[in-house]
Design an enzyme around this catalytic site. Sequence first.
Site, mmCIF file in Angstrom:
data_model
loop_
_atom_site.group_PDB
_atom_site.id
_atom_site.type_symbol
_atom_site.label_atom_id
_atom_site.label_comp_id
_atom_site.label_asym_id
_atom_site.label_seq_id
_atom_site.Cartn_x
_atom_site.Cartn_y
_atom_site.Cartn_z
ATOM 1 N N TYR A 237 0.826 -1.199 0.000
ATOM 2 C CA TYR A 237 0.000 0.000 0.000
ATOM 3 C C TYR A 237 0.869 1.260 0.000
ATOM 4 O O TYR A 237 1.669 1.489 0.908
ATOM 5 C CB TYR A 237 -0.928 0.029 1.216
ATOM 6 N N GLY B 71 -14.063 -6.644 2.621
ATOM 7 C CA GLY B 71 -15.078 -6.360 1.612
ATOM 8 C C GLY B 71 -16.496 -6.593 2.075
ATOM 9 O O GLY B 71 -17.371 -6.888 1.262
ATOM 10 N N VAL C 148 -18.862 -4.642 2.906
ATOM 11 C CA VAL C 148 -19.888 -3.762 2.330
ATOM 12 C C VAL C 148 -19.806 -3.735 0.807
ATOM 13 O O VAL C 148 -20.441 -2.910 0.158
ATOM 14 C CB VAL C 148 -19.803 -2.329 2.906
ATOM 15 N N ALA C 149 -19.014 -4.651 0.242
ATOM 16 C CA ALA C 149 -18.916 -4.808 -1.217
ATOM 17 C C ALA C 149 -18.589 -3.494 -1.917
ATOM 18 O O ALA C 149 -19.277 -3.079 -2.862
ATOM 19 C CB ALA C 149 -20.205 -5.414 -1.767
ATOM 20 N N GLY D 266 -19.027 -0.563 -0.964
ATOM 21 C CA GLY D 266 -20.052 0.457 -0.767
ATOM 22 C C GLY D 266 -21.372 0.143 -1.429
ATOM 23 O O GLY D 266 -22.369 0.834 -1.194
ATOM 24 N N LEU D 267 -21.416 -0.927 -2.235
ATOM 25 C CA LEU D 267 -22.663 -1.262 -2.924
ATOM 26 C C LEU D 267 -23.775 -1.625 -1.952
ATOM 27 O O LEU D 267 -24.960 -1.436 -2.247
ATOM 28 C CB LEU D 267 -22.433 -2.424 -3.895
ATOM 29 N N LEU D 268 -23.419 -2.169 -0.787
ATOM 30 C CA LEU D 268 -24.442 -2.532 0.198
ATOM 31 C C LEU D 268 -24.758 -1.379 1.148
ATOM 32 O O LEU D 268 -25.590 -1.536 2.041
ATOM 33 C CB LEU D 268 -23.971 -3.752 0.998
ATOM 34 N N LYS E 285 -23.598 3.164 -2.492
ATOM 35 C CA LYS E 285 -23.208 3.324 -3.888
ATOM 36 C C LYS E 285 -24.345 2.904 -4.821
ATOM 37 O O LYS E 285 -25.106 1.973 -4.499
ATOM 38 C CB LYS E 285 -21.963 2.475 -4.179
#
Length: 297
Positions: free
Chosen positions: A51, A198, A200-201, A203-205, A208
């Site tokens: 990172y 991951g 919240v995938a 942010g999809l869940l 987003k």
Amino acid sequence: MEYKQLGKSGLKISRTGFGCMSLQPTQHNVQYLVDEAISNGINYFDTADLYDKGLNEEIIGKAIKGQREKVVVATKVGNQWRPDDSGWDWNPRKSYILQAIDESLRRLQTDYIDLYQLHGGTIDDPIDETIEAFEILKQQGKIRYYGISSIRPNVIREYVRRSNISSVMMQFSLLDQRPLETCLPLLQNNNIGVLARGSVAGGLLVDKPAKAYLDHSIEEVLAAQQAVQQSSPGSRSAAHTAIQYVLHHAAVTAAVVGIRTQKQLQDALAASAFSLSAEEVQTLQQAIPAKFYKDHR
């Protein structure tokens, strides 16, 4: 905050961990976020030498200085930056791992790393050589325990069979239930802790706009979003539900949540304050079809 032992190791870690990857080197509130996390019970901090070309380890080392005994520090190795900074190459060789550890220790300003993880892996790697490197580092006292970060069932099986790994970090969420088929049962049966990323995938869940994700169509993602929203009454947010969905599985030791803002930290802390019922978990799982790993089986 609830804590759980990480596999067969002697580490007890918070059920929600601090994923450090999204912290920026120029970010001014890193010290505040780390201090707040520690004071509210988060003790697991996960970074990697990859990172920001090691700068992420540096800012974490600075932020935990004077608080080392309060935290469990995890970092990763295996991706070697090229001399011209044009990218990185996969290098799981013993010689590289034994060299890379010293740079991580320097950047993190510590004498030892609690959990050193192989940052990937393929079935064609010199796996026994990689394991030997980790065992040498344990003998030298530079690391306490080691694990791998992988979603590949064939690689995970080999490390379960051939090594003394304490943990496997893998992607797991309502939108990525692939680990349910073989990986989570295998790791649970062998008392190897799962560090779930991951949750919240991306942010999809949470917030987003829906889009196709992995093998899920946009319609299936919309169904998952709706199920999470319907399972988030009152003060419980979608992020809380998504994280708790991951934590419900007995194989999962902790959800490692990416934290860059105060809101994300608050969600990570609040998510550990409740649990989902078996009925709620079943409702969420039934919202979208199960998917399976197609490759690396």
